[in-house]
Design an enzyme around this catalytic site. Sequence first.
Site, PDB file in Angstrom:
ATOM      1  CB  SER A 288     -72.711  -2.476  47.140  1.00 53.48           C
ATOM      2  OG  SER A 288     -73.001  -3.848  46.973  1.00 53.48           O
TER       3      SER A 288
ATOM      4  CG  HIS B 174     -74.108  -0.616  43.371  1.00 55.59           C
ATOM      5  ND1 HIS B 174     -73.902  -0.043  42.138  1.00 55.59           N
ATOM      6  CD2 HIS B 174     -73.483  -1.811  43.346  1.00 55.59           C
ATOM      7  CE1 HIS B 174     -73.163  -0.856  41.393  1.00 55.59           C
ATOM      8  NE2 HIS B 174     -72.891  -1.938  42.102  1.00 55.59           N
TER       9      HIS B 174
ATOM     10  CG  ASP C 275     -73.370  -5.384  43.404  1.00 54.01           C
ATOM     11  OD1 ASP C 275     -72.946  -4.997  44.509  1.00 54.01           O
ATOM     12  OD2 ASP C 275     -73.047  -4.827  42.330  1.00 54.01           O
TER      13      ASP C 275
ATOM     14  CG  MET D 154     -73.565 -10.856  41.380  1.00 54.32           C
ATOM     15  SD  MET D 154     -72.368 -11.186  42.699  1.00 54.32           S
ATOM     16  CE  MET D 154     -71.777  -9.529  43.024  1.00 54.32           C
TER      17      MET D 154
ATOM     18  CG  HIS E  33     -73.051  -3.833  38.723  1.00 57.24           C
ATOM     19  ND1 HIS E  33     -71.949  -3.997  39.534  1.00 57.24           N
ATOM     20  CD2 HIS E  33     -72.640  -4.172  37.476  1.00 57.24           C
ATOM     21  CE1 HIS E  33     -70.928  -4.412  38.808  1.00 57.24           C
ATOM     22  NE2 HIS E  33     -71.327  -4.519  37.554  1.00 57.24           N
TER      23      HIS E  33
ATOM     24  CG  MET F  43     -71.847  -7.944  37.797  1.00 62.03           C
ATOM     25  SD  MET F  43     -71.192  -7.850  39.471  1.00 62.03           S
ATOM     26  CE  MET F  43     -72.645  -7.186  40.307  1.00 62.03           C
TER      27      MET F  43
ATOM     28  CG  MET G 162     -66.411  -3.621  37.380  1.00 60.46           C
ATOM     29  SD  MET G 162     -67.604  -3.291  38.671  1.00 60.46           S
ATOM     30  CE  MET G 162     -67.145  -4.552  39.869  1.00 60.46           C
TER      31      MET G 162
ATOM     32  CG  ASP H 183     -69.004  -1.609  42.000  1.00 60.42           C
ATOM     33  OD1 ASP H 183     -69.843  -2.196  41.301  1.00 60.42           O
ATOM     34  OD2 ASP H 183     -68.817  -1.867  43.203  1.00 60.42           O
TER      35      ASP H 183
END
Length: 219
Positions: free
Chosen positions: A9, A34, A36, A38, A67, A69, A138, A176
């Site tokens: 990540s 990965h 992330d 957000m 990913h 979010m 998660m 994760d």
Amino acid sequence: MKKIQISPSILSADFSQLGNEIKRLIDAGADMVHVDVMDGHFVPNLTIGPPVIKALKKNSSIPFDVHLMISPVHKYIEAFANAGADIITIHPEATEDLQNSINKIKELKKKVGISLNPETKIDVVKKFLNQIDLILIMSVNPGFGGQKFMPEVLKKIKDLVDIREKEGINFDIEIDGGINFENSKLAIEAGANILVSGTTIFKSNDGNIKKNIDLLRSI
Ligand code: DX5
Ligand code: ZN
């Protein structure tokens, strides 16, 4: 037994050197990156979006495991696909119509992932399991790197392995959050075949990324 893949990540990377950090990951044998994403709404943190992903993907020879979010997520799927995401993982709570969002990702010829927060039950997504490429379990509440691993999610992984075998389907199981050199073995034994890690990969062993990736992959 599926090949164990490592998806570092970049949330734990040096954000002032993201391009170089991704090159380091590739040189160290990472299977994918990965990313992330957000939005400060679905999770209480804000990171990067499509323009940064587009710039980073230009120099990457390995897939981007994105990913999301963010919510609502549906209207942003195309932008992330066009930016170069190879796997697009969404949270069921972030879309009004999970089937529609899965269809959208498939239409864009990307791999589909669904992410389950620690408290979300498998039942929420059971009927979609035969349509997706991976399920992201998660092991922390999403939003930040460096949190403590929640071992109670390992049972979810074992249950998913049983469902996969019973129904003859073939999604990958990715875990994760808070993954380190001890619990990575528990995760693999439970049935996870893709490990996400930020803090352990970028910060352990004086930041020796290759050593950390190799240690995580070894059971
Ligand atoms: C948390 C992210 C995770 C996190 C992993 O919301 O989805 O990918 O960055 O970082 P570590 O390995 O530090 O928990
Ligand atoms: Zn993540």
